[in-house]
Design an enzyme around this catalytic site. Sequence first.
Site, PDB file in Angstrom:
ATOM      1  N   GLU A 148       6.574   8.294   6.410  1.00  0.00           N
ATOM      2  CA  GLU A 148       6.562   8.128   4.948  1.00  0.00           C
ATOM      3  C   GLU A 148       6.720   9.478   4.283  1.00  0.00           C
ATOM      4  OE1 GLU A 148       3.293   5.932   3.303  1.00  0.00           O
ATOM      5  OE2 GLU A 148       3.486   4.308   4.744  1.00  0.00           O
ATOM      6  N   GLU A 198      -1.856   3.954   8.913  1.00  0.00           N
ATOM      7  CA  GLU A 198      -2.768   4.966   8.356  1.00  0.00           C
ATOM      8  C   GLU A 198      -4.227   4.660   8.715  1.00  0.00           C
ATOM      9  OE1 GLU A 198      -2.066   5.546   4.160  1.00  0.00           O
ATOM     10  OE2 GLU A 198      -0.211   6.624   4.554  1.00  0.00           O
TER      11      GLU A 198
END
Length: 882
Positions: A263, A194
């Site tokens: 995710e 991320e």
Amino acid sequence: MIGGDRRGFLLRFLLLACLAVLRLGEAECSAYFQPFNVSYDHRALIIGGKRRMLNSAGIHYPRATPEMWPDLIAKSKEGGADVVQTYVFWDRHEPVRGQYYFEGRFDIVKFVKLVRDAGLYLHLRIGPYVCAEWNFGGFPVWLRDIPGIIFRTDNEPFKAEMERFVKKIVDLMREEMLFSWQGGPIIMLQIENEYGNIESSFGQGGKNYVKWAAGMALGLGAGVPWVMCRQADAPGSVINACNGYYCDGFRPNSGNKPSLWTEDWDGWYASWGGRLPHRPVEDLAFAVARFFQRGGSFQNYYMYFGGTNFGRTSGGPVYITSYDYDAPIDEFGLKSQPKWGHLKDLHGAIKLCERALVSSDSVHYLKLGPLQEAHIYNGTEGMCSAFVANVDQHRSATVHFLGKAYTIPPWSVSILPDCRNIVFNTAKVAAQTSIKSTEVPYSNLSLGQIILMRNGHSYISKSWMSLAEPNALWSNDTFTVQGILEHLNVTKDRSDYLWYFTRIHVSDDDVAFWEENKVSPKIEIDSMRDVFRVFVNGQLAGSVVGHWVKVVQPIKLVQGYNKLVLLSQTVGLQNYGAFLEKDGAGFRGKVKLTGLKSGDIDLSKLSWTYQVGLSGEFRKIYSIEENEKAEWTDLVQDDACPAFTWCKTFFDSPEGVDPVALNLGSMGKGQAWVNGHHIGRYWNSVAPKDGCQKCDYWGPYHSEKCTTNCGKPTQTRYHVPRSWLKSSDNLLVIFEEFGGNPFDISVELHTSEMVCGQVSETHYPPLHRWSYPDSLLGTISIDDPTPEMYLNCEEGHVIGSIEFASYGTPKGGCRNFQRSSCHAADSEHVVKEACEGRNSCSIKISNAEFGGDPCRGIVKTLAVQARCISSASSKLGASAFK
Ligand SMILES: *[C@@H]1O[C@H](CO)[C@@H](O)[C@H](O)[C@H]1NC(C)=O
Ligand SMILES: *[C@@H]1O[C@H](CO)[C@@H](O)[C@H](O)[C@H]1NC(C)=O
Ligand SMILES: *[C@@H]1O[C@H](CO)[C@@H](O)[C@H](O)[C@H]1NC(C)=O
Ligand SMILES: *[C@@H]1O[C@H](CO)[C@@H](O)[C@H](O)[C@H]1NC(C)=O
Ligand SMILES: *[C@@H]1O[C@H](CO)[C@@H](O)[C@H](O)[C@H]1NC(C)=O
């Protein structure tokens, strides 16, 4: 050809040999998969030459014990996962720079081999920054002490450390033959995590770093694809992947990369004093079906099993010890139903579509209404699969599709593996519901076990001992300097606790000034995180909890010298954000004593003596060896375990296989150890009274949407893995900071005590009944299209009694079912015959099954509520019957 055949034979032979060895439990199997290569194209990952549609189960190995791993992996496979995904936790693998640790819960090689032996693939997310609500995002705290280091940017010291660790892990996996091309399960890796969220904080340095990280990773010769999640500028062959609640609109940054969802947030984490988040499975299934509908090819549940932040591994600000995450497998390793079961059905439906999905290079789109649409995948040889979605949040819709009419519930997707038959709809849950309970273990059922009851509650011990933690210098490792040092600079996170000791002289004038004006002096700190306490002359004078909040704490000082002690406490280091190395802990800005007659005192001008941690912590009095050496005294019944006190007892563990929890709801805040194993921090911090509304599955989910537990402590039950317990004399040691009642601590069993099913004639038949006849390519068929109810108790349990059964038009839901006038008289008898005394059972939803139609022309439903009992007690019951 011949060579190839012989290799195949040898491998099959090896596989059989392996299984034989596994059965004997003598050695590990070393080759489950034939070596295969992994690549990708615009559509999907290509595994051994074939495109695949994959569902993945996120499981973090250190959040369970090695003894739990095989069962978690088996339940993932049974639930229809093809892949297991995990992060790698640098901080625990390299606790001291250059000293690696891969034992116990951190035995990553063993975990990967177990995944391989179960025949599942593995996605290894090395990071090494992992976020994960893990302490310091998985960075070792020593990393911030490297001169000149800036994390996660174009910074030479950081890049050198990162490269060394990533290479260490890739080399370890290669040495252990764990990559796909070596016959191992690893099909994909991840570098960074991320980073796109924070990249702009680093300017050009961030851009350079992304290129460097990708190049460094690719240069390690791991031989499988790498992903970067939330990284729109992922360079070259590195695949940028999506993280979020929904990823169907996601498109990778190049036309040659497949759409991967690393995710899929199927729940959320919780903080002390927060509510508990839940994501409805109808919405989760909708999100997954939409993803595959709109071209997705790999989806990972974050988390499939969340588990527990044992020890001090939970991140911050102030994340709780449980990492249940509302995942399909709960914190204790039991299936969370109907989530697990409904997703299993979804995975079955996607599997039936796989051949068409992978053989089709493009999708045909049909708009069926203002908020309804279909995506059709026409594969080779007449194969055709379709997804029909109704994204209307409130209304069902009747749509016409390839010559047939279908009614689709709101916010749902129907899956048609042959473009003709709906086999699954995301909003129609046929899977059972399980109601968990924390049973008090009954002495009369588990022979010889002592049960202690008081005021109607069970408790684990009536004899406790205590030991006060000194509010004074005890360490031979203290030092004195002028100034307020930064928390982590001193503790290096060896402990949550940092003590600052000094003396303050107060004159007659000041005391007179305070008395005259009815004011008190105050400790003022510009900014503080997580917990701050101040002691004056040995007495607690105040506590503050918060995340970078200002402290204004009135205190009482006497004339002459006063002993002033500041205690700074961490409750999980920051795990998210840019510049973590500068984030630190404890105090920021000015620390002052205000309200004196002569003006404020800048406390950083004083000399302070520093002490890290607790005496008991450093003497390891929680361990089986060391606890005997400490000077414990008896605690009188009905006495509290006072603030800043260690308390200990011994307890017997309940018999059986059910997971065990300690209920610490009677305590305040602290940490607990069982037989020397740190089961985590505890804190009886209460969630807000409001904000837990009725929850509907439709409409976009967010973490505040379906919360529970309002007005109750966020966590009272703490998992003690079975493998950490002996049958008797288990040592429980608690460090209590507020004061609490240890006599009310109880040991609880976590079980699914009740299962409920509610399946009607309009539900779809079980997925496993569908198949592709070899002769009719592109057509699926079913031997018996009758819907079924499937009920299942946990391992070691059987269906003990049927508390409700009605075939007809029963009303209500689990725990409040009611019959209506349409009710088949045979209902209870049929269900009892099929289910009682069995671990699982299934019942067909048809008139024939229930001796005729109880009400013509009306849709019938079977509703059942059954109690699960331990198999041991059922044997007693069964013999009584005969
Ligand atoms: C995988 O690819 C490499 C490099 O192209 C090749 O040498 C090897 O034979 C392939 N392995 C398998 C099992 O196909
Ligand atoms: C796709 O398959 C369906 C069902 O077999 C068929 O009706 C349709 O015409 C096909 N569409 C295309 C574009 O081939
Ligand atoms: C066992 O003890 C519990 C609790 O006292 C009681 O409710 C239960 O009826 C007992 N069961 C048997 C089989 O004696
Ligand atoms: C402090 O005490 C510990 C434990 O008794 C001992 O191992 C250590 O060497 C001591 N350190 C110093 C600086 O005296
Ligand atoms: C922590 O220590 C480092 C190195 O000793 C120093 O550069 C840094 O300024 C310190 N941090 C704080 C917040 O005091």
